[in-house]
Write an enzyme that holds these catalytic residues in place. Sequence first.
Site, PDB file in Angstrom:
ATOM      1  CB  THR A 182     112.095 -67.429  62.906  1.00  0.00           C
ATOM      2  OG1 THR A 182     113.257 -68.156  62.587  1.00  0.00           O
ATOM      3  CG2 THR A 182     111.298 -67.207  61.658  1.00  0.00           C
ATOM      4  NE  ARG A 210     119.615 -75.003  59.298  1.00  0.00           N
ATOM      5  CZ  ARG A 210     118.567 -74.350  59.764  1.00  0.00           C
ATOM      6  NH1 ARG A 210     118.612 -73.027  59.852  1.00  0.00           N
ATOM      7  NH2 ARG A 210     117.500 -74.978  60.135  1.00  0.00           N
ATOM      8  CB  VAL A 211     119.671 -73.583  53.018  1.00  0.00           C
ATOM      9  CG1 VAL A 211     118.482 -72.799  52.474  1.00  0.00           C
ATOM     10  CG2 VAL A 211     120.915 -73.308  52.171  1.00  0.00           C
ATOM     11  CB  SER A 212     116.872 -70.882  57.319  1.00  0.00           C
ATOM     12  OG  SER A 212     115.612 -70.714  57.916  1.00  0.00           O
ATOM     13  CG  ASP A 213     112.204 -73.252  58.074  1.00  0.00           C
ATOM     14  OD1 ASP A 213     113.148 -73.133  58.866  1.00  0.00           O
ATOM     15  OD2 ASP A 213     111.092 -72.713  58.258  1.00  0.00           O
ATOM     16  CB  THR A 231     108.850 -69.960  63.798  1.00  0.00           C
ATOM     17  OG1 THR A 231     110.023 -69.857  64.609  1.00  0.00           O
ATOM     18  CG2 THR A 231     107.639 -70.139  64.691  1.00  0.00           C
ATOM     19  CB  ILE A 233     113.716 -77.790  64.297  1.00  0.00           C
ATOM     20  CG1 ILE A 233     113.870 -77.670  65.814  1.00  0.00           C
ATOM     21  CG2 ILE A 233     114.916 -78.492  63.673  1.00  0.00           C
ATOM     22  CD1 ILE A 233     115.085 -76.908  66.280  1.00  0.00           C
ATOM     23  N   GLY A 234     114.172 -75.822  61.417  1.00  0.00           N
ATOM     24  CA  GLY A 234     113.994 -75.739  59.970  1.00  0.00           C
ATOM     25  C   GLY A 234     113.949 -77.092  59.288  1.00  0.00           C
TER      26      GLY A 234
END
Length: 323
Positions: A182, A210-213, A231, A233-234
């Site tokens: 990221t 899967r949706v990232s933070d 940045t 683990i989402g």
Amino acid sequence: MVLDGRVQPKLIIHGGAGSSLKGKGGVEVVRHSLFKVVEEVYAFLLSGASALDAVVRGCELLEDDPRFNAGTGSVLQSDGQIRMSAALMDGDRRRFSGVINVSRVQHPIDLAQTLQNSPDRVLSDYGAAELLRELQIPSYDALTDLRLQEWIQERQENFVKTMAGVVAEQELVEPSNARRGTIGVVALDEQGRLAAGTSTGGKGFERIGRVSDSAMPAGNYATAHAAVSCTGIGEDIIDECLAGRIVVRVTDGLPLLVAMKRSFSEAQEHQRDFGVIAIDATGAIAWGKTSEVLLAAYHDGQQIGDTLEMSEEPIVQGLGDGG
Ligand code: ASP
């Protein structure tokens, strides 16, 4: 600091957090990459660019660097495809925009920038692809040979089966195996405006959809008081609503460093794995990590510095009046 009615610009950028710098070529190589971006974007801020434009420029440059997991060099998901996410937040207008799981674009952050002025400000895969088509942005292949080889290596076992698992199996998405990366940029401009941008290829090997933070206010958030990019683990970042939590604490009156430290000590009770960069309206710069390394560099108006050789222990540090 305010001179002739102008605020001294501040800038901090990151290229991810994780367990080691080895896969990225070592400290000097990463430092060189980050400093080049800091120099260019800081000069842009000094020329009068808005925080929002500087953040977009910084994200584009980092997306173009194959060393970092965003844009070119994004990691592959469980099915071998690249799906990228990016968000942009204008602290001055308190306005968030973003794209989730978009493919075939060189600069996902540019889509987030376009969406700043749209009534629909966060688009996911199909909608983001439609936007690309509408804007007539040429199709771009973000895949690098290194990322492909990493995926093939991780998937070796699959090729002896008659069919590859298209959905990530549990053992392949353990945090220790995750390809954290990221990029993020946070800036304060000459007019005292703040902005934050974050762009990612995701964790790597994640389940489709899967949706990232990174494209949520949990991972990227700003008000007129503070701006933060995360940045790591989402899922950890989402559970702590980390960027939003730090920014709201500053907006409510806590100094930036105190807000960061409090948020980190709460997060550590749950063994979270992440890194954060931040700037507040007073010009204070802060960074912190629970992971072993944070790849960040900054310009405080006097000089450039970085976080590459910090101790491996969890740490929160800062410069300026924020704490
Ligand atoms: N936060 C990103 C994600 O979970 C990955 C990273 O920052 O390395 O999608």
